[in-house]
Write a protein that holds these residues in place. Structure first.
Motif, PDB file in Angstrom:
ATOM      1  N   HIS A  92       0.822  -1.223   0.000  1.00 46.83           N
ATOM      2  CA  HIS A  92       0.000   0.000   0.000  1.00 46.83           C
ATOM      3  C   HIS A  92       0.856   1.273   0.000  1.00 46.83           C
ATOM      4  CE1 HIS A  92       1.098  -0.687   4.163  1.00 46.83           C
ATOM      5  NE2 HIS A  92       0.769   0.560   4.439  1.00 46.83           N
ATOM      6  N   MET A  93       2.184   1.131  -0.045  1.00 48.63           N
ATOM      7  CA  MET A  93       3.063   2.303  -0.026  1.00 48.63           C
ATOM      8  C   MET A  93       3.826   2.425  -1.335  1.00 48.63           C
ATOM      9  SD  MET A  93       4.909   2.533   3.681  1.00 48.63           S
ATOM     10  CE  MET A  93       3.996   2.780   5.205  1.00 48.63           C
ATOM     11  N   ASN A  94       3.957   3.657  -1.828  1.00 51.23           N
ATOM     12  CA  ASN A  94       4.772   3.872  -3.016  1.00 51.23           C
ATOM     13  C   ASN A  94       6.247   3.942  -2.621  1.00 51.23           C
ATOM     14  OD1 ASN A  94       5.260   6.487  -2.039  1.00 51.23           O
ATOM     15  ND2 ASN A  94       3.711   7.430  -3.359  1.00 51.23           N
ATOM     16  N   VAL A  95       7.111   4.115  -3.604  1.00 50.12           N
ATOM     17  CA  VAL A  95       8.560   4.106  -3.361  1.00 50.12           C
ATOM     18  C   VAL A  95       8.963   5.185  -2.365  1.00 50.12           C
ATOM     19  CG1 VAL A  95      10.805   4.523  -4.446  1.00 50.12           C
ATOM     20  CG2 VAL A  95       9.099   3.099  -5.608  1.00 50.12           C
ATOM     21  N   LYS A  96       8.446   6.384  -2.571  1.00 51.86           N
ATOM     22  CA  LYS A  96       8.802   7.508  -1.711  1.00 51.86           C
ATOM     23  C   LYS A  96       8.382   7.257  -0.265  1.00 51.86           C
ATOM     24  CE  LYS A  96       6.669  11.322  -2.672  1.00 51.86           C
ATOM     25  NZ  LYS A  96       6.278  12.527  -3.427  1.00 51.86           N
ATOM     26  N   SER A 132      12.744   8.900 -10.782  1.00 50.39           N
ATOM     27  CA  SER A 132      11.575   8.896 -11.671  1.00 50.39           C
ATOM     28  C   SER A 132      10.543   7.839 -11.278  1.00 50.39           C
ATOM     29  CB  SER A 132      12.017   8.675 -13.122  1.00 50.39           C
ATOM     30  OG  SER A 132      12.704   7.448 -13.251  1.00 50.39           O
ATOM     31  N   PHE A 133      10.854   7.032 -10.252  1.00 51.32           N
ATOM     32  CA  PHE A 133       9.931   5.984  -9.813  1.00 51.32           C
ATOM     33  C   PHE A 133       9.333   6.278  -8.432  1.00 51.32           C
ATOM     34  CE2 PHE A 133      12.928   4.137 -12.757  1.00 51.32           C
ATOM     35  CZ  PHE A 133      12.145   3.326 -13.566  1.00 51.32           C
ATOM     36  N   ALA A 134       9.524   7.495  -7.945  1.00 50.19           N
ATOM     37  CA  ALA A 134       9.151   7.832  -6.571  1.00 50.19           C
ATOM     38  C   ALA A 134       7.686   7.581  -6.266  1.00 50.19           C
ATOM     39  CB  ALA A 134       9.504   9.292  -6.281  1.00 50.19           C
ATOM     40  N   GLU A 135       6.803   7.754  -7.239  1.00 48.51           N
ATOM     41  CA  GLU A 135       5.367   7.610  -6.992  1.00 48.51           C
ATOM     42  C   GLU A 135       4.834   6.221  -7.331  1.00 48.51           C
ATOM     43  OE1 GLU A 135       3.753   9.941  -5.521  1.00 48.51           O
ATOM     44  OE2 GLU A 135       5.329  11.483  -5.641  1.00 48.51           O
ATOM     45  N   ARG A 136       5.680   5.341  -7.787  1.00 50.84           N
ATOM     46  CA  ARG A 136       5.216   4.016  -8.195  1.00 50.84           C
ATOM     47  C   ARG A 136       4.978   3.101  -6.999  1.00 50.84           C
ATOM     48  NH1 ARG A 136       7.764   1.911 -13.881  1.00 50.84           N
ATOM     49  NH2 ARG A 136       7.531   3.843 -15.058  1.00 50.84           N
ATOM     50  N   MET A 137       4.025   2.189  -7.192  1.00 54.88           N
ATOM     51  CA  MET A 137       3.724   1.184  -6.186  1.00 54.88           C
ATOM     52  C   MET A 137       4.571  -0.064  -6.448  1.00 54.88           C
ATOM     53  SD  MET A 137       1.532   2.875  -4.481  1.00 54.88           S
ATOM     54  CE  MET A 137       0.729   1.694  -3.381  1.00 54.88           C
ATOM     55  N   PRO A 138       4.756  -0.915  -5.430  1.00 57.25           N
ATOM     56  CA  PRO A 138       5.599  -2.107  -5.605  1.00 57.25           C
ATOM     57  C   PRO A 138       5.224  -2.975  -6.798  1.00 57.25           C
ATOM     58  CG  PRO A 138       5.172  -1.770  -3.287  1.00 57.25           C
ATOM     59  CD  PRO A 138       4.346  -0.752  -4.025  1.00 57.25           C
ATOM     60  N   HIS A 139       3.926  -3.147  -7.054  1.00 64.90           N
ATOM     61  CA  HIS A 139       3.524  -4.021  -8.154  1.00 64.90           C
ATOM     62  C   HIS A 139       3.844  -3.429  -9.520  1.00 64.90           C
ATOM     63  CE1 HIS A 139      -0.067  -1.360  -7.988  1.00 64.90           C
ATOM     64  NE2 HIS A 139      -0.188  -1.644  -9.287  1.00 64.90           N
ATOM     65  N   GLU A 140       4.240  -2.165  -9.552  1.00 65.77           N
ATOM     66  CA  GLU A 140       4.607  -1.514 -10.808  1.00 65.77           C
ATOM     67  C   GLU A 140       6.117  -1.534 -11.055  1.00 65.77           C
ATOM     68  OE1 GLU A 140       1.243   1.925 -11.245  1.00 65.77           O
ATOM     69  OE2 GLU A 140       2.728   2.239  -9.661  1.00 65.77           O
ATOM     70  N   LEU A 141       6.861  -2.226 -10.210  1.00 71.80           N
ATOM     71  CA  LEU A 141       8.318  -2.236 -10.289  1.00 71.80           C
ATOM     72  C   LEU A 141       8.845  -3.592 -10.724  1.00 71.80           C
ATOM     73  CD1 LEU A 141       9.072  -0.450  -6.886  1.00 71.80           C
ATOM     74  CD2 LEU A 141       9.004   0.613  -9.153  1.00 71.80           C
ATOM     75  N   SER A 142      10.022  -3.582 -11.350  1.00 76.68           N
ATOM     76  CA  SER A 142      10.708  -4.829 -11.690  1.00 76.68           C
ATOM     77  C   SER A 142      11.407  -5.376 -10.443  1.00 76.68           C
ATOM     78  CB  SER A 142      11.751  -4.570 -12.777  1.00 76.68           C
ATOM     79  OG  SER A 142      12.807  -3.757 -12.259  1.00 76.68           O
ATOM     80  N   GLY A 143      11.943  -6.590 -10.561  1.00 76.41           N
ATOM     81  CA  GLY A 143      12.634  -7.187  -9.430  1.00 76.41           C
ATOM     82  C   GLY A 143      13.824  -6.353  -8.971  1.00 76.41           C
ATOM     83  N   GLN A 147      14.364  -4.346  -5.348  1.00 74.83           N
ATOM     84  CA  GLN A 147      15.521  -4.516  -4.488  1.00 74.83           C
ATOM     85  C   GLN A 147      16.167  -3.177  -4.167  1.00 74.83           C
ATOM     86  OE1 GLN A 147      16.841  -5.935  -2.001  1.00 74.83           O
ATOM     87  NE2 GLN A 147      17.045  -7.892  -3.059  1.00 74.83           N
ATOM     88  N   ARG A 148      16.153  -2.253  -5.119  1.00 77.38           N
ATOM     89  CA  ARG A 148      16.681  -0.911  -4.848  1.00 77.38           C
ATOM     90  C   ARG A 148      15.849  -0.188  -3.801  1.00 77.38           C
ATOM     91  NH1 ARG A 148      18.342   1.770 -10.687  1.00 77.38           N
ATOM     92  NH2 ARG A 148      19.480  -0.021 -11.512  1.00 77.38           N
ATOM     93  N   VAL A 149      14.536  -0.374  -3.862  1.00 78.41           N
ATOM     94  CA  VAL A 149      13.673   0.236  -2.845  1.00 78.41           C
ATOM     95  C   VAL A 149      14.008  -0.327  -1.460  1.00 78.41           C
ATOM     96  CG1 VAL A 149      11.300   0.563  -2.045  1.00 78.41           C
ATOM     97  CG2 VAL A 149      11.806   0.651  -4.496  1.00 78.41           C
ATOM     98  N   ALA A 150      14.186  -1.641  -1.383  1.00 81.59           N
ATOM     99  CA  ALA A 150      14.534  -2.271  -0.104  1.00 81.59           C
ATOM    100  C   ALA A 150      15.864  -1.737   0.420  1.00 81.59           C
ATOM    101  CB  ALA A 150      14.586  -3.783  -0.269  1.00 81.59           C
ATOM    102  N   LEU A 151      16.836  -1.569  -0.474  1.00 78.17           N
ATOM    103  CA  LEU A 151      18.122  -1.008  -0.072  1.00 78.17           C
ATOM    104  C   LEU A 151      17.974   0.443   0.373  1.00 78.17           C
ATOM    105  CD1 LEU A 151      20.332  -2.450  -2.956  1.00 78.17           C
ATOM    106  CD2 LEU A 151      20.574  -2.990  -0.539  1.00 78.17           C
ATOM    107  N   ALA A 152      17.198   1.209  -0.376  1.00 83.64           N
ATOM    108  CA  ALA A 152      16.995   2.617  -0.037  1.00 83.64           C
ATOM    109  C   ALA A 152      16.340   2.775   1.328  1.00 83.64           C
ATOM    110  CB  ALA A 152      16.142   3.285  -1.123  1.00 83.64           C
ATOM    111  N   ARG A 153      15.328   1.964   1.595  1.00 85.83           N
ATOM    112  CA  ARG A 153      14.649   2.018   2.889  1.00 85.83           C
ATOM    113  C   ARG A 153      15.615   1.707   4.031  1.00 85.83           C
ATOM    114  NH1 ARG A 153       9.872  -2.177   3.445  1.00 85.83           N
ATOM    115  NH2 ARG A 153      11.676  -3.553   3.194  1.00 85.83           N
ATOM    116  N   ALA A 154      16.518   0.759   3.791  1.00 80.75           N
ATOM    117  CA  ALA A 154      17.440   0.345   4.842  1.00 80.75           C
ATOM    118  C   ALA A 154      18.508   1.397   5.133  1.00 80.75           C
ATOM    119  CB  ALA A 154      18.100  -0.979   4.442  1.00 80.75           C
ATOM    120  N   ILE A 155      19.010   2.073   4.094  1.00 80.72           N
ATOM    121  CA  ILE A 155      20.106   3.024   4.312  1.00 80.72           C
ATOM    122  C   ILE A 155      19.617   4.420   4.682  1.00 80.72           C
ATOM    123  CG2 ILE A 155      21.591   1.776   2.717  1.00 80.72           C
ATOM    124  CD1 ILE A 155      21.159   4.146   0.727  1.00 80.72           C
TER     125      ILE A 155
END
Length: 359
Positions: A92-96, A132-143, A147-155
């Protein structure tokens, strides 16, 4: 901000999952914990994260005691970040919003980040190249993007310790190579202390400052990738990392080895092999350190398998009591299944000639 693991053991009933693990992780260091399934590497990561408690020993993060016997500071009260194998993104959360969440809730967020959350958000998006993907939802992203979102959230909150649990195992081979480069760049930019769990030796060799090789709940060896590859301490490290051939023979002295196979009269000199392997009359030789020929002398064998790998051809040679793996440059004329061949170490010496250096 160092991390210290002191004499940590973990029991699950009668199973001894970790056996007196001691390890120091320096500030900004990239540590890869490498080993087969069931070796205890994920158990160790869970103890660092606070998902479980040690049966014995202590863990310190940034000089704070976070784990001791049957007691543990919970994950949310540790200055850590975590990247999971399954990405663990919220649908339910976008990248940002994924990146903003720890900036709003991380217990150890520095004051300068608290007052500049949106600036840090933009900075992290730039680091992982997801502007350019800040507003995208997880289901709109490639694998790879997930993984970049997961890394970004962690750092994002700049944790003292970043834990990664086989983060690339669910990606295809090409994407894994791309993400290795991303993680290397990420480490260079953030200089975060990273503990990276993997069973993939190529990942460990490519990414880590130091590798911790584990088996059966114990640390077999700790060293730089080159140290682990060039001078394995044990049979397990030699065969698990780089798939060395363990050649039987006799150590004439600390650096000179005489193979114990018929029709070979050479001594292999100026070798740097661990005392543990020398005591067992074994010499670890990497597949690329051997050469094949149809004539001459050497270890006799018959080719049983040939695999073309682009720049290399991988041969499996039956020498009677065992199989030997050899990697040859594919530019040379290939050998074939059932060919009778001689195996020699590159730069060998005769027993009656002066020693030459082997590297």
């Amino acid at each position: 901000m160092t991390t210290e693991i002191k004499n940590v053991s973990k029991f699950f009933g009668s199973t001894h999952a970790l056996k007196s693990i001691t390890l120091s992780i320096k500030t900004g260091e990239f540590i890869a914990i490498l080993g087969p399934s069931g070796c205890g590497k994920t158990t160790l990561l869970k103890l660092l994260a606070g998902f479980d408690t040690p049966s014995e020993g202590e863990i310190f993060i940034d000089h704070q005691l976070v784990s001791e016997k049957n007691q543990s500071t919970p994950p949310e009260k540790r200055n850590i970040g975590m990247v999971f194998q399954s990405f663990a993104l919220w649908p339910h959360m976008n990248v940002k919003d994924h990146i903003r969440f720890p900036l709003l809730h991380h217990r150890f967020l520095q004051d300068d980040l608290k007052i500049n959350i949106e600036n840090r958000l933009k900075e992290v998006l730039n680091i992982v190249e997801l502007q350019s993907f800040a507003e995208r939802m997880p289901h709109e992203l490639s694998g790879g993007q997930k993984q970049r979102v997961a890394l970004a959230r962690a750092i994002a909150p700049k944790p003292a310790l970043l834990l990664m649990d086989e983060p690339l195992s669910s990606l295809d081979a090409e994407l894994r190579m791309e993400m290795r480069r991303e993680i290397q760049s990420l480490h260079k930019v953030t200089r975060a202390s990273i503990v990276y769990v993997t069973h993939d030796q190529d990942e460990a060799l490519a990414l880590a400052d130091r590798i911790v090789v584990m088996n059966n709940g114990q640390i077999q060896q700790v060293g730089t990738p080159r140290e682990i590859y060039d001078k394995p301490n044990t049979e397990f490290v030699a065969t698990f990392v780089g798939k060395a051939n363990l050649i039987h023979g006799e150590w004439v002295d600390a650096t000179t080895f005489k193979p114990s196979y018929k029709n070979i009269h050479s001594h292999w000199a100026k070798l740097d092999v661990s005392a543990d392997l020398r005591k067992k009359d074994l010499c670890p030789i990497r597949p690329e350190q051997f050469s094949l020929s149809y004539t001459g002398e050497g270890i006799e064998g018959t080719i049983k398998n040939v695999q073309y790998q682009g720049k290399e051809i991988h041969y499996t040679v039956d020498i009677g009591p065992e199989l030997i793996t050899i990697h040859e440059d594919s530019q040379y004329d290939p050998f074939h299944v059932d060919d009778f061949v001689y195996i020699n170490l590159k730069q060998t010496i005769k027993s009656d000639k002066p020693a030459v250096t082997f590297r």
